[in-house]
Design an enzyme around this catalytic site. Structure first.
Site, PDB file in Angstrom:
ATOM      1  N   GLU A  12      15.451 -58.988  66.523  1.00 43.08           N
ATOM      2  CA  GLU A  12      15.789 -60.078  67.428  1.00 43.08           C
ATOM      3  C   GLU A  12      17.220 -60.587  67.234  1.00 43.08           C
ATOM      4  O   GLU A  12      17.705 -61.368  68.050  1.00 43.08           O
ATOM      5  CB  GLU A  12      14.811 -61.240  67.217  1.00 43.08           C
ATOM      6  CG  GLU A  12      13.365 -60.897  67.550  1.00 43.08           C
ATOM      7  CD  GLU A  12      12.391 -61.978  67.138  1.00 43.08           C
ATOM      8  OE1 GLU A  12      11.384 -62.157  67.844  1.00 43.08           O
ATOM      9  OE2 GLU A  12      12.623 -62.636  66.095  1.00 43.08           O
ATOM     10  N   GLY A  78       4.526 -64.149  73.441  1.00 37.47           N
ATOM     11  CA  GLY A  78       3.430 -63.697  74.287  1.00 37.47           C
ATOM     12  C   GLY A  78       3.281 -64.614  75.485  1.00 37.47           C
ATOM     13  O   GLY A  78       3.416 -65.834  75.360  1.00 37.47           O
ATOM     14  N   ILE A 153      -1.658 -64.445  68.806  1.00 34.30           N
ATOM     15  CA  ILE A 153      -2.746 -64.797  69.716  1.00 34.30           C
ATOM     16  C   ILE A 153      -3.159 -63.571  70.527  1.00 34.30           C
ATOM     17  O   ILE A 153      -2.365 -63.030  71.296  1.00 34.30           O
ATOM     18  CB  ILE A 153      -2.323 -65.953  70.648  1.00 34.30           C
ATOM     19  CG1 ILE A 153      -1.906 -67.171  69.821  1.00 34.30           C
ATOM     20  CG2 ILE A 153      -3.451 -66.305  71.618  1.00 34.30           C
ATOM     21  CD1 ILE A 153      -2.970 -67.679  68.870  1.00 34.30           C
ATOM     22  N   MET A 174       5.676 -67.915  67.029  1.00 33.54           N
ATOM     23  CA  MET A 174       5.300 -68.320  65.679  1.00 33.54           C
ATOM     24  C   MET A 174       6.348 -69.134  64.915  1.00 33.54           C
ATOM     25  O   MET A 174       6.150 -69.392  63.728  1.00 33.54           O
ATOM     26  CB  MET A 174       4.911 -67.077  64.856  1.00 33.54           C
ATOM     27  CG  MET A 174       3.699 -66.347  65.414  1.00 33.54           C
ATOM     28  SD  MET A 174       3.259 -64.828  64.504  1.00 33.54           S
ATOM     29  CE  MET A 174       2.783 -65.500  62.912  1.00 33.54           C
ATOM     30  N   GLU A 175       7.437 -69.526  65.568  1.00 34.39           N
ATOM     31  CA  GLU A 175       8.488 -70.247  64.843  1.00 34.39           C
ATOM     32  C   GLU A 175       9.064 -71.458  65.564  1.00 34.39           C
ATOM     33  O   GLU A 175       9.573 -72.386  64.923  1.00 34.39           O
ATOM     34  CB  GLU A 175       9.672 -69.310  64.514  1.00 34.39           C
ATOM     35  CG  GLU A 175       9.365 -68.157  63.599  1.00 34.39           C
ATOM     36  CD  GLU A 175       8.780 -66.958  64.319  1.00 34.39           C
ATOM     37  OE1 GLU A 175       8.032 -66.199  63.673  1.00 34.39           O
ATOM     38  OE2 GLU A 175       9.059 -66.792  65.538  1.00 34.39           O
ATOM     39  N   ASP A 198       4.453 -59.282  75.062  1.00 37.48           N
ATOM     40  CA  ASP A 198       3.041 -58.983  75.295  1.00 37.48           C
ATOM     41  C   ASP A 198       2.442 -60.076  76.165  1.00 37.48           C
ATOM     42  O   ASP A 198       3.003 -61.171  76.282  1.00 37.48           O
ATOM     43  CB  ASP A 198       2.272 -58.883  73.968  1.00 37.48           C
ATOM     44  CG  ASP A 198       2.391 -60.155  73.133  1.00 37.48           C
ATOM     45  OD1 ASP A 198       1.444 -60.950  73.147  1.00 37.48           O
ATOM     46  OD2 ASP A 198       3.429 -60.359  72.490  1.00 37.48           O
TER      47      ASP A 198
END
Length: 231
Positions: A12, A78, A153, A174-175, A198
């Site tokens: 990233e 996601g 998830i 997640m961050e 996703d």
């Protein structure tokens, strides 16, 4: 103006690192930190690692060492709505924790006690993002709420619980909320720029993530580079 850019994974961040003029690299413990200029803008690029604790520690180090005026979190996420596709960009209007629950004490779902329920994206950075997505017309860009937590998830139970509690959710990662909360504590404005790797409602989302992550990360970097050009 100094811009701090933080990402969880090397994939990233590496495309931004490759764009640095006058690059310098330092390590702090297990964290890696690059400084230099992109399009004449002074930037620091920080690789924080995956998850909210890593993100909060990394963001704190970035703010302490570099003292940026603004904070950008780039990476992948996601998607929840069906009309958001792999490779699309989601720009945060706000970000919340989905896995915090102090509702027994009359806090909102997702609200850390004594902290805001939602962290609003900075208006100047939103304006830069809007200019950037006009220039990046080959990528579809969406703006809306983003959620953060320490889980990937993918199960029907996870998805249902989040949609019941946060029906307007656009993307999950997640961050971001940890980075936003750190920015809030240090009075540094922030924004999340995330590209979709996703779709949570599709079967095999973890395999789709593995296939799509590099393309999505590259799209997020394109958006950030376009924002820097607008400064």
């Amino acid at each position: 103006m100094k811009i701090g850019i933080i990402a969880a994974m090397e994939e990233e961040l590496v495309l931004l690192v490759n764009k640095l003029d006058e690059p310098k690299t330092e390590n702090f413990g297990q964290f890696t930190y690059h400084t230099g200029r992109i399009n004449g803008v002074e930037v620091a690029l920080f690789l924080c690692g995956i998850g909210k604790v890593n993100a909060a520690v990394g963001a704190t180090l970035l703010l302490d060492k570099f003292k940026p005026d603004y904070l950008i979190n780039t990476g992948v996420a996601g998607a929840f709505p069906g009309n958001i596709n792999i490779g699309d960009i989601v720009v945060s209007s706000e970000v919340r924790h989905y896995d915090a629950d102090a509702t027994a004490f009359d806090y909102e779902m997702g609200q850390i006690p004594q902290m805001p329920a939602a962290y609003q994206a900075d208006k100047l950075l939103l304006g830069l993002a809007k200019k950037a997505w006009i220039n990046e017309d080959s990528i579809s860009v969406h703006q809306g709420p983003v959620l953060s937590g320490d889980s990937f998830i993918h199960t029907p139970q996870q998805i249902s619980q989040i949609e019941q509690k946060f029906p307007d959710v656009m993307a999950v990662e997640m961050e971001g909320a940890a980075i936003a909360q750190t920015g809030f504590l240090f009075n540094v404005p922030f924004i999340l720029i995330r590209s979709i790797s996703d779709k949570v409602h599709e079967d095999g989302s973890s395999a789709i993530y593995e296939q799509s992550m590099e393309k999505a990360a590259a799209n997020s970097v394109r958006m950030v580079l376009s924002m820097l050009k607008e400064l």
